[in-house]
Design a protein around this motif. Sequence first.
Motif, PDB file in Angstrom:
ATOM      1  N   VAL A   1      -2.121 -10.894  -0.405  1.00 33.28           N
ATOM      2  CA  VAL A   1      -1.837 -10.400   0.635  1.00 33.28           C
ATOM      3  C   VAL A   1      -3.138  -9.577   0.580  1.00 33.28           C
ATOM      4  CG1 VAL A   1      -0.343  -8.857   2.022  1.00 33.28           C
ATOM      5  CG2 VAL A   1       0.244 -10.325   0.540  1.00 33.28           C
ATOM      6  N   ALA A   2      -3.408  -9.014   1.890  1.00 32.95           N
ATOM      7  CA  ALA A   2      -4.715  -8.870   2.834  1.00 32.95           C
ATOM      8  C   ALA A   2      -4.261  -7.646   3.542  1.00 32.95           C
ATOM      9  CB  ALA A   2      -5.711  -9.469   2.433  1.00 32.95           C
ATOM     10  N   LEU A   3      -4.992  -6.202   3.954  1.00 29.90           N
ATOM     11  CA  LEU A   3      -4.975  -5.540   4.873  1.00 29.90           C
ATOM     12  C   LEU A   3      -6.385  -5.545   6.120  1.00 29.90           C
ATOM     13  CD1 LEU A   3      -2.777  -4.132   6.362  1.00 29.90           C
ATOM     14  CD2 LEU A   3      -3.273  -2.215   4.974  1.00 29.90           C
ATOM     15  N   HIS A   4      -6.125  -5.542   6.775  1.00 28.54           N
ATOM     16  CA  HIS A   4      -7.489  -5.088   7.836  1.00 28.54           C
ATOM     17  C   HIS A   4      -7.868  -3.427   7.949  1.00 28.54           C
ATOM     18  CE1 HIS A   4     -11.088  -5.256  10.385  1.00 28.54           C
ATOM     19  NE2 HIS A   4     -10.944  -6.615   9.642  1.00 28.54           N
ATOM     20  N   THR A   5      -8.808  -2.903   7.813  1.00 27.03           N
ATOM     21  CA  THR A   5      -9.136  -1.788   7.453  1.00 27.03           C
ATOM     22  C   THR A   5     -10.414  -1.990   8.669  1.00 27.03           C
ATOM     23  OG1 THR A   5     -10.059  -0.944   5.081  1.00 27.03           O
ATOM     24  CG2 THR A   5      -8.259  -1.111   4.880  1.00 27.03           C
ATOM     25  N   THR A   6     -11.040  -0.446   8.603  1.00 24.29           N
ATOM     26  CA  THR A   6     -11.701   0.242   9.187  1.00 24.29           C
ATOM     27  C   THR A   6     -13.150  -0.926   8.524  1.00 24.29           C
ATOM     28  OG1 THR A   6     -12.115   2.059   8.495  1.00 24.29           O
ATOM     29  CG2 THR A   6     -10.971   2.074  10.819  1.00 24.29           C
ATOM     30  N   GLY A   7     -13.020  -0.367   7.077  1.00 21.22           N
ATOM     31  CA  GLY A   7     -14.243  -1.016   6.197  1.00 21.22           C
ATOM     32  C   GLY A   7     -14.125  -2.158   5.475  1.00 21.22           C
ATOM     33  N   GLY A   8     -13.043  -3.472   6.598  1.00 19.46           N
ATOM     34  CA  GLY A   8     -13.150  -4.381   6.813  1.00 19.46           C
ATOM     35  C   GLY A   8     -11.078  -5.042   5.656  1.00 19.46           C
ATOM     36  N   TRP A   9     -11.750  -6.677   5.795  1.00 14.53           N
ATOM     37  CA  TRP A   9     -10.383  -6.846   4.916  1.00 14.53           C
ATOM     38  C   TRP A   9     -10.086  -6.260   3.264  1.00 14.53           C
ATOM     39  CZ3 TRP A   9      -5.960  -8.240   6.961  1.00 14.53           C
ATOM     40  CH2 TRP A   9      -6.183  -9.739   8.348  1.00 14.53           C
ATOM     41  N   ARG A  10      -9.273  -6.037   2.753  1.00 14.11           N
ATOM     42  CA  ARG A  10      -9.004  -5.154   1.238  1.00 14.11           C
ATOM     43  C   ARG A  10      -8.075  -5.949   1.141  1.00 14.11           C
ATOM     44  NH1 ARG A  10     -12.703  -1.041   0.833  1.00 14.11           N
ATOM     45  NH2 ARG A  10     -12.459  -0.470  -1.028  1.00 14.11           N
ATOM     46  N   TYR A  11      -7.728  -5.975  -0.334  1.00 11.01           N
ATOM     47  CA  TYR A  11      -6.744  -6.780  -0.846  1.00 11.01           C
ATOM     48  C   TYR A  11      -5.586  -5.360  -1.542  1.00 11.01           C
ATOM     49  CZ  TYR A  11      -9.507 -10.756  -2.626  1.00 11.01           C
ATOM     50  OH  TYR A  11     -10.079 -11.696  -3.161  1.00 11.01           O
ATOM     51  N   VAL A  12      -3.963  -6.305  -1.347  1.00 16.17           N
ATOM     52  CA  VAL A  12      -2.823  -4.675  -0.779  1.00 16.17           C
ATOM     53  C   VAL A  12      -2.782  -5.377  -2.386  1.00 16.17           C
ATOM     54  CG1 VAL A  12      -0.965  -4.214  -0.180  1.00 16.17           C
ATOM     55  CG2 VAL A  12      -2.171  -5.094   0.872  1.00 16.17           C
ATOM     56  N   LEU A  13      -2.607  -3.866  -3.460  1.00 17.77           N
ATOM     57  CA  LEU A  13      -2.167  -4.072  -4.761  1.00 17.77           C
ATOM     58  C   LEU A  13      -0.422  -3.460  -4.894  1.00 17.77           C
ATOM     59  CD1 LEU A  13      -4.940  -2.141  -6.190  1.00 17.77           C
ATOM     60  CD2 LEU A  13      -4.789  -4.042  -6.265  1.00 17.77           C
ATOM     61  N   VAL A  14       0.321  -4.320  -5.461  1.00 13.84           N
ATOM     62  CA  VAL A  14       1.175  -3.567  -5.748  1.00 13.84           C
ATOM     63  C   VAL A  14       2.220  -3.687  -7.413  1.00 13.84           C
ATOM     64  CG1 VAL A  14       2.458  -6.121  -6.698  1.00 13.84           C
ATOM     65  CG2 VAL A  14       3.514  -4.325  -5.379  1.00 13.84           C
ATOM     66  N   GLU A  15       3.190  -1.796  -7.215  1.00 13.33           N
ATOM     67  CA  GLU A  15       2.801  -2.273  -8.062  1.00 13.33           C
ATOM     68  C   GLU A  15       4.257  -2.584  -8.703  1.00 13.33           C
ATOM     69  OE1 GLU A  15       4.545  -0.726 -12.121  1.00 13.33           O
ATOM     70  OE2 GLU A  15       6.060  -0.418 -10.566  1.00 13.33           O
ATOM     71  N   PRO A  16       4.408  -3.309 -10.398  1.00 15.22           N
ATOM     72  CA  PRO A  16       5.186  -4.397 -10.240  1.00 15.22           C
ATOM     73  C   PRO A  16       6.520  -4.264 -10.302  1.00 15.22           C
ATOM     74  CG  PRO A  16       3.325  -5.217 -11.485  1.00 15.22           C
ATOM     75  CD  PRO A  16       3.047  -3.848 -11.320  1.00 15.22           C
ATOM     76  N   GLU A  17       7.271  -2.974 -10.862  1.00  7.58           N
ATOM     77  CA  GLU A  17       8.400  -2.255 -11.239  1.00  7.58           C
ATOM     78  C   GLU A  17       8.791  -1.551  -9.817  1.00  7.58           C
ATOM     79  OE1 GLU A  17      10.032  -3.460 -14.110  1.00  7.58           O
ATOM     80  OE2 GLU A  17       7.507  -4.547 -14.414  1.00  7.58           O
ATOM     81  N   SER A  18       8.321  -1.369  -9.102  1.00  7.32           N
ATOM     82  CA  SER A  18       8.799  -0.214  -8.180  1.00  7.32           C
ATOM     83  C   SER A  18       8.383  -1.888  -6.707  1.00  7.32           C
ATOM     84  CB  SER A  18       7.715   1.108  -8.110  1.00  7.32           C
ATOM     85  OG  SER A  18       6.561   0.580  -8.088  1.00  7.32           O
ATOM     86  N   GLY A  19       7.231  -2.612  -6.149  1.00 13.84           N
ATOM     87  CA  GLY A  19       7.326  -2.916  -5.158  1.00 13.84           C
ATOM     88  C   GLY A  19       6.246  -1.767  -4.654  1.00 13.84           C
ATOM     89  N   VAL A  20       5.867  -0.527  -4.918  1.00 10.96           N
ATOM     90  CA  VAL A  20       4.970   0.608  -3.747  1.00 10.96           C
ATOM     91  C   VAL A  20       3.854  -0.008  -4.748  1.00 10.96           C
ATOM     92  CG1 VAL A  20       4.129   2.270  -4.229  1.00 10.96           C
ATOM     93  CG2 VAL A  20       5.761   2.684  -4.576  1.00 10.96           C
ATOM     94  N   GLU A  21       3.369  -0.113  -2.917  1.00  9.95           N
ATOM     95  CA  GLU A  21       1.637  -0.885  -2.593  1.00  9.95           C
ATOM     96  C   GLU A  21       0.613   0.055  -2.247  1.00  9.95           C
ATOM     97  OE1 GLU A  21       2.452  -3.211   0.762  1.00  9.95           O
ATOM     98  OE2 GLU A  21       2.906  -5.023  -0.360  1.00  9.95           O
ATOM     99  N   THR A  22      -0.249  -0.418  -3.443  1.00 14.92           N
ATOM    100  CA  THR A  22      -1.644   0.114  -2.365  1.00 14.92           C
ATOM    101  C   THR A  22      -2.682  -0.637  -1.854  1.00 14.92           C
ATOM    102  OG1 THR A  22      -2.014   0.335  -4.451  1.00 14.92           O
ATOM    103  CG2 THR A  22      -1.154   2.156  -4.124  1.00 14.92           C
ATOM    104  N   ILE A  23      -4.299   0.112  -1.355  1.00 11.12           N
ATOM    105  CA  ILE A  23      -4.730  -0.399  -0.866  1.00 11.12           C
ATOM    106  C   ILE A  23      -6.172  -0.969  -2.109  1.00 11.12           C
ATOM    107  CG2 ILE A  23      -6.435  -1.236   0.818  1.00 11.12           C
ATOM    108  CD1 ILE A  23      -5.369   0.754   2.689  1.00 11.12           C
ATOM    109  N   GLY A  24      -6.621  -1.858  -2.233  1.00 17.18           N
ATOM    110  CA  GLY A  24      -7.812  -2.150  -3.312  1.00 17.18           C
ATOM    111  C   GLY A  24      -8.920  -2.160  -2.871  1.00 17.18           C
ATOM    112  N   GLY A  25      -9.823  -3.736  -3.514  1.00 14.36           N
ATOM    113  CA  GLY A  25     -10.630  -3.757  -3.397  1.00 14.36           C
ATOM    114  C   GLY A  25     -11.259  -4.373  -1.841  1.00 14.36           C
TER     115      GLY A  25
END
Length: 404
Positions: free
Chosen positions: A178-202
Amino acid sequence: MSQALYGPDGFFVAGAGPAGHFRTSVHASPAFAAALLRLVAEVDSALGHPSRLDVVDVGAGRGELLLALHRLLASEDAVGLAVGVSGEPTHSGRSGLIPAWAGSPETLTPTTAVRQSPGERSSITARSLAERVRFTAVELAPRPDDLPEEIHWTAEIPGEITGVLLATEWLDNVPLDVALHTTGGWRYVLVEPESGVETIGGPVDPADLDWLTTWWPGPASPRGADRAVTGGSTSTDATGGSESGLRAEIGRPRDEAWAHAVGRISRGLAVAVDYGHLRDGRPVDGTLTGYRGGRQVPPVPDGSSDVTAHVAMDSVASAGAAVARCAYSLVSQAEALRALGADGGRPPLSLAGTDPVGYVRALAAASAVAELTDPAGLGGHWWLRQPVGIADVVQSSPTSSERR
């Protein structure tokens, strides 16, 4: 997603399988299998009735679809609904099931058989087809103990297929990023497998960026601009910049999986049936979700639930066509089933007076087909038909949504 679905304790590998958690077309009505059996018969005719006709189910679950097809072929009465004899689809306005045809494309019938009744001719052609069909289930889960030996079980799609490859609700479970568009362009969405909490990756890699550029409209689109992410679980990192609110599910792995499947066919037809969308209607917030115990749940990739996302059907279709070098067709499930004779029409009320039991059965069958063709439900599935070395054997109506 791959580990959660297909790891040693993954959702599709361990436990009762998908049938214990959600309802698919295969489980909704035997009319679905009957329609597919007619399609198999039409492909058999287009191939000239080969000595072996492959029917391969990719993402077979616990073998439910192939078991239904196997039972239909073993039942002369049921085969009379699905195996025809004139070569032309016939619609049923009463039961929604598929009536017998009037002549035989399944075998080169001896002249002595011409004088036989339609029922007898259907029985002969049914046995001929049953003797030549080779069923193969492709699934990573262990083979069920009660599956008939006539259904072969493998973890890999076999090669040199002559016949039909089916993929019903398989592609939506091919793992993707999954990707999210930011002002820096498309970046991967990371997920913590046990909780499902998402953060933005590279930043996404060049191959995924190329897919996004081609198949997923960017944030300049009115539908994607200045939208907030729903769910509230995604956050920005120090280098990613602010979010545009546009999420994308990178369908490149699905394209590659479908292209590989189509490439395993020597001659025949590949059919993908799935929830999906087209380029002009991509969902702004994506479709990633989970299912467990018949309920929709957050897509936490811990192996306890299904993790699924709708399919970019036009992208998948393009990838398959590049391999097959044949035109494809893309229609709704409702259109596809109607073309195969399942229309969900109510039986005539007069039947209730002459055959009350038959009327009740026909009414129940029509209700089941209505579920399969409901555009707000299973009827909203897309059917992608990709011929390989033959013409598309099912012609849809002039009003269908086709991409070639």
